[in-house]
Design a protein around this motif. Sequence first.
Motif, PDB file in Angstrom:
ATOM      1  N   ASN A 161       0.817  -1.212   0.000  1.00 51.28           N
ATOM      2  CA  ASN A 161       0.000   0.000   0.000  1.00 51.28           C
ATOM      3  C   ASN A 161       0.849   1.260   0.000  1.00 51.28           C
ATOM      4  N   ALA A 162       1.986   1.231   0.685  1.00 48.16           N
ATOM      5  CA  ALA A 162       2.876   2.389   0.698  1.00 48.16           C
ATOM      6  C   ALA A 162       3.457   2.646  -0.686  1.00 48.16           C
ATOM      7  N   SER A 163       3.747   1.585  -1.430  1.00 48.19           N
ATOM      8  CA  SER A 163       4.247   1.752  -2.802  1.00 48.19           C
ATOM      9  C   SER A 163       3.203   2.436  -3.671  1.00 48.19           C
ATOM     10  N   LEU A 164       1.957   2.018  -3.505  1.00 49.18           N
ATOM     11  CA  LEU A 164       0.881   2.650  -4.273  1.00 49.18           C
ATOM     12  C   LEU A 164       0.676   4.105  -3.859  1.00 49.18           C
ATOM     13  N   ASP A 165       0.853   4.407  -2.553  1.00 50.54           N
ATOM     14  CA  ASP A 165       0.683   5.778  -2.077  1.00 50.54           C
ATOM     15  C   ASP A 165       1.805   6.691  -2.560  1.00 50.54           C
ATOM     16  N   ALA A 202       5.182   2.980   4.812  1.00 52.13           N
ATOM     17  CA  ALA A 202       4.737   1.668   5.302  1.00 52.13           C
ATOM     18  C   ALA A 202       4.732   1.639   6.825  1.00 52.13           C
ATOM     19  N   ARG A 203       5.719   2.229   7.440  1.00 49.24           N
ATOM     20  CA  ARG A 203       5.749   2.297   8.909  1.00 49.24           C
ATOM     21  C   ARG A 203       4.599   3.147   9.442  1.00 49.24           C
ATOM     22  N   GLN A 204       4.320   4.264   8.745  1.00 50.23           N
ATOM     23  CA  GLN A 204       3.186   5.100   9.145  1.00 50.23           C
ATOM     24  C   GLN A 204       1.867   4.334   9.047  1.00 50.23           C
ATOM     25  N   LEU A 205       1.691   3.567   7.984  1.00 43.76           N
ATOM     26  CA  LEU A 205       0.474   2.786   7.817  1.00 43.76           C
ATOM     27  C   LEU A 205       0.347   1.718   8.903  1.00 43.76           C
ATOM     28  N   ILE A 245      13.444   6.969  -3.023  1.00 46.31           N
ATOM     29  CA  ILE A 245      12.096   6.421  -3.238  1.00 46.31           C
ATOM     30  C   ILE A 245      11.862   5.229  -2.315  1.00 46.31           C
ATOM     31  N   GLU A 246      12.845   4.339  -2.177  1.00 47.59           N
ATOM     32  CA  GLU A 246      12.708   3.196  -1.271  1.00 47.59           C
ATOM     33  C   GLU A 246      12.512   3.659   0.169  1.00 47.59           C
ATOM     34  N   ASP A 247      13.274   4.685   0.581  1.00 46.21           N
ATOM     35  CA  ASP A 247      13.118   5.207   1.940  1.00 46.21           C
ATOM     36  C   ASP A 247      11.739   5.828   2.146  1.00 46.21           C
ATOM     37  N   ALA A 248      11.224   6.517   1.126  1.00 47.52           N
ATOM     38  CA  ALA A 248       9.891   7.100   1.236  1.00 47.52           C
ATOM     39  C   ALA A 248       8.825   6.003   1.353  1.00 47.52           C
ATOM     40  N   ILE A 249       8.985   4.918   0.611  1.00 47.71           N
ATOM     41  CA  ILE A 249       8.034   3.807   0.690  1.00 47.71           C
ATOM     42  C   ILE A 249       8.112   3.137   2.056  1.00 47.71           C
TER      43      ILE A 249
END
Length: 171
Positions: free
Chosen positions: A82-86, A161-164, A153-157
């Motif tokens: 889901n984080a990748s999609l966001d 993901a941690r936030q989710l 980009i990987e760090d942002a994902i």
Amino acid sequence: MTYGRFTAKAVILASLVALAGCSGGFGNLFGGQTETVRTADGQVIARPDRARRAPERSTIWDLFADRDDPNTTLEVNKYLWNASLDVLSFMPVEVVDPFSGVIVFGYGVPPGGGQAYRATVHVSDPALDARGLNVALQTRGGRAVSSATQHAIEDAILGRARQLRIQDYDL
């Protein structure tokens, strides 16, 4: 007795021995043993040995059997997915395969940027871990993006993901 008849009888005998080996021995092939079982109403009855439930055995042929449910053979971390999609929501989604963990995005321009990028994300592990995430970026010209941009980009994902996950568990 001629040599041909002796050979035929030897082959038949060898086949019977092999057949008995497959069935668990001569006891099961020629009547088997019995065991006594007490029923619920107190009667004692004889039950053949082969009527007992045999434990699950594996054979070489189990390698070729497709007994796994194809929908559960690979697990994908839902937070990374889901984080990748966001994070990459500015790119159009072209191909999604949740069973193998691959998301292919089309070309899109990030907000505030002038360069169009294309991305392929592979989530390969059920754990929320950086090793389970692989992002490949390229420009419209087909050139690979610098490793610093790819890591950003990987760090942002991973951060999203941690936030989710925190939001999901109300931590």
